[in-house]
Design a protein around this motif. Structure first.
Motif, short mmCIF file in Angstrom:
data_model
loop_
_atom_site.label_atom_id
_atom_site.label_comp_id
_atom_site.label_asym_id
_atom_site.label_seq_id
_atom_site.Cartn_x
_atom_site.Cartn_y
_atom_site.Cartn_z
N PRO A 91 -11.25 55.63 -12.74
CA PRO A 91 -11.31 55.54 -14.21
C PRO A 91 -11.24 54.12 -14.75
O PRO A 91 -10.49 53.28 -14.25
N PHE A 92 -12.04 53.87 -15.78
CA PHE A 92 -12.01 52.64 -16.56
C PHE A 92 -12.12 53.00 -18.04
O PHE A 92 -12.78 53.98 -18.40
N GLY A 93 -11.48 52.18 -18.87
CA GLY A 93 -11.70 52.26 -20.30
C GLY A 93 -12.82 51.32 -20.70
O GLY A 93 -13.78 51.12 -19.95
N LEU A 94 -12.67 50.70 -21.87
CA LEU A 94 -13.68 49.77 -22.37
C LEU A 94 -13.22 48.34 -22.08
O LEU A 94 -12.50 47.73 -22.86
N GLY A 95 -13.60 47.84 -20.92
CA GLY A 95 -13.17 46.52 -20.48
C GLY A 95 -11.82 46.52 -19.78
O GLY A 95 -11.46 45.53 -19.15
N PHE A 96 -11.09 47.60 -19.87
CA PHE A 96 -9.79 47.74 -19.22
C PHE A 96 -9.89 48.72 -18.06
O PHE A 96 -10.52 49.78 -18.18
N GLU A 97 -9.24 48.39 -16.96
CA GLU A 97 -9.09 49.36 -15.89
C GLU A 97 -7.94 50.30 -16.24
O GLU A 97 -6.94 49.88 -16.83
N VAL A 98 -8.09 51.58 -15.90
CA VAL A 98 -7.03 52.57 -16.09
C VAL A 98 -6.58 53.04 -14.72
O VAL A 98 -7.41 53.37 -13.86
N ARG A 99 -5.28 53.09 -14.50
CA ARG A 99 -4.77 53.38 -13.16
C ARG A 99 -5.14 54.77 -12.68
O ARG A 99 -5.61 54.96 -11.57
N LEU B 290 -6.12 46.88 -34.02
CA LEU B 290 -6.99 48.06 -33.89
C LEU B 290 -6.25 49.30 -34.36
O LEU B 290 -5.03 49.41 -34.16
N GLY B 291 -6.99 50.24 -34.94
CA GLY B 291 -6.42 51.53 -35.27
C GLY B 291 -6.26 52.39 -34.02
O GLY B 291 -6.82 52.09 -32.97
N PRO B 292 -5.50 53.47 -34.11
CA PRO B 292 -5.17 54.27 -32.92
C PRO B 292 -6.37 54.92 -32.24
O PRO B 292 -6.39 55.05 -31.02
N GLU B 293 -7.38 55.31 -33.00
CA GLU B 293 -8.52 56.00 -32.39
C GLU B 293 -9.31 55.07 -31.48
O GLU B 293 -9.59 55.41 -30.32
N VAL B 294 -9.67 53.90 -31.98
CA VAL B 294 -10.45 52.96 -31.17
C VAL B 294 -9.59 52.38 -30.05
O VAL B 294 -10.07 52.18 -28.93
N PHE B 295 -8.31 52.13 -30.33
CA PHE B 295 -7.43 51.63 -29.28
C PHE B 295 -7.36 52.62 -28.12
O PHE B 295 -7.39 52.23 -26.95
N ALA B 296 -7.28 53.91 -28.43
CA ALA B 296 -7.24 54.93 -27.38
C ALA B 296 -8.53 54.94 -26.58
O ALA B 296 -8.51 55.08 -25.35
N GLN B 297 -9.67 54.79 -27.24
CA GLN B 297 -10.94 54.74 -26.51
C GLN B 297 -10.96 53.55 -25.56
O GLN B 297 -11.46 53.65 -24.43
N MET B 298 -10.41 52.43 -25.99
CA MET B 298 -10.44 51.20 -25.20
C MET B 298 -9.58 51.32 -23.95
O MET B 298 -9.92 50.76 -22.90
N THR B 299 -8.49 52.05 -24.03
CA THR B 299 -7.48 52.03 -22.97
C THR B 299 -7.33 53.34 -22.22
O THR B 299 -6.39 53.49 -21.44
N SER C 249 -11.16 38.03 -13.91
CA SER C 249 -11.48 39.34 -14.49
C SER C 249 -10.47 39.85 -15.51
O SER C 249 -10.75 40.81 -16.23
N VAL C 250 -9.30 39.19 -15.63
CA VAL C 250 -8.42 39.52 -16.75
C VAL C 250 -9.10 39.15 -18.06
O VAL C 250 -8.76 39.68 -19.12
N SER C 251 -10.11 38.27 -18.00
CA SER C 251 -10.94 37.97 -19.18
C SER C 251 -11.53 39.24 -19.79
O SER C 251 -11.77 39.30 -21.01
N LYS C 252 -11.78 40.24 -18.96
CA LYS C 252 -12.40 41.48 -19.45
C LYS C 252 -11.52 42.21 -20.45
O LYS C 252 -12.02 42.97 -21.29
N THR C 253 -10.18 42.00 -20.37
CA THR C 253 -9.32 42.64 -21.36
C THR C 253 -9.56 42.03 -22.74
O THR C 253 -9.60 42.75 -23.75
N LEU C 254 -9.72 40.73 -22.81
CA LEU C 254 -10.05 40.07 -24.08
C LEU C 254 -11.43 40.48 -24.57
O LEU C 254 -11.62 40.75 -25.76
N THR C 255 -12.38 40.54 -23.66
CA THR C 255 -13.75 40.90 -24.04
C THR C 255 -13.82 42.34 -24.50
O THR C 255 -14.46 42.66 -25.52
N GLY C 256 -13.17 43.25 -23.76
CA GLY C 256 -13.15 44.64 -24.19
C GLY C 256 -12.50 44.81 -25.54
O GLY C 256 -12.98 45.58 -26.40
N PHE C 257 -11.40 44.10 -25.76
CA PHE C 257 -10.69 44.17 -27.03
C PHE C 257 -11.58 43.66 -28.17
O PHE C 257 -11.66 44.27 -29.25
N ALA C 258 -12.26 42.54 -27.93
CA ALA C 258 -13.14 41.98 -28.95
C ALA C 258 -14.30 42.91 -29.27
O ALA C 258 -14.71 43.05 -30.44
#
Length: 267
Positions: free
Chosen positions: A190-198, A160-169, A34-43
């Motif tokens: 909470p979850f971001g886009l493919g990333f879990e948020v603590r 990534l620019g700051p706006e989309v990076f913030a949405q992702m994370t 499932s760490v694959s999801k970080t790459l997939t969310g980023f892509a």
């Protein structure tokens, strides 16, 4: 601390300048699961920034959007197209949702998704040994040395620019309740886009001193990646053992040890 696992383990601790500490076999190619999801969310986020897709794109079950799929709120079952509830009602962790999101992005950019990840993330970051043998949600393989390059990028984003990076994370639909695999019900979850948020999750696989802003993912075959933007630190961890009670105890302890040793004193 790595010796305390009782099985093979390796880790890399990173700051913005690079590696601060490491131990174990960093070159062994490991299943990321499932760490694959970080790459997939980023892509997917790169496609979002390029304007190829939008988070409001309707995709998945009726009423679901790309945002719902990437933050596990589409209502899709874990690994099938079965629908458990309406989109946006609950955080139901779904590998299938991530895979459907990746397929949508692949169609939008006109490229195979693995090729998109390779061209837009792996090649720019120098992740030369990243490979896939399975779906976008769980199918990536890489050594920790390559995964550390992704962690460095997440500390100081260049793709990534700051706006989309913030949405992702940062949390999407932050109020949703759900089950965190391996750690039970979390309210909120909470979850971001493919990333879990603590957030305020407890128990959790990151440390008790990790900031709520910490994001990343762990995989059920013993690999993990986290970034704590408050501490300005990241870590990648790998073991040769399926996720078990030992991980539930020792991954948080390892995170706390890393933060105690490497985080700024004024944290």
């Amino acid at each position: 601390m790595l010796d305390a696992f009782g099985f093979e383990a390796a880790a890399i601790v990173l700051g913005p300048e690079g590696v601060r500490a490491s131990g174990g076999d960093l070159e062994k190619v490991r299943p990321l699961r499932s760490v694959s999801k970080t790459l997939t969310g980023f892509a997917c986020a790169i496609a979002l920034e390029r304007g190829a897709v939008a988070l409001t794109d309707p995709v998945g079950p009726e009423g679901s959007t790309l945002r719902h799929l990437l933050c596990h709120a589409s209502g899709l079952f874990y690994e099938s197209d079965r629908v458990l509830q309406e989109p946006g009602k609950r955080r139901h962790y779904s590998n299938r949702g991530i895979d459907v999101a990746a397929l949508h992005v692949a169609r939008a950019v006109g490229r195979d998704f693995e090729d998109w990840v390779s061209g837009e993330i792996a090649e720019p970051l120098g992740m030369e040994r990243l490979s896939w043998d399975g779906p976008p949600s769980v199918g990536a393989f890489a050594p920790l040395a390559d995964l550390a390059l992704l962690a460095l990028e997440l500390l100081r984003p260049t793709l990534l620019g700051p706006e989309v990076f913030a949405q992702m994370t940062t949390p999407q639909l932050p109020e949703l309740v759900g089950i965190m695999p391996g750690f039970g019900k979390q309210d909120p979850n909470p979850f971001g886009l493919g990333f879990e948020v603590r957030g305020a999750k407890s128990p959790h696989w990151t440390g008790t001193t990790s900031s709520p802003e910490t994001f990343g993912h762990f995989g059920m075959l013993g690999t993990a990646l986290w970034v704590d933007p408050v501490a300005d630190l990241a870590a990648v961890i790998g073991t040769d053992h399926e996720f078990c009670d030992s991980h539930r105890e020792l991954l948080p302890r390892l995170s706390d040890d890393i933060l105690a040793r490497w985080a700024p004193p004024a944290r």
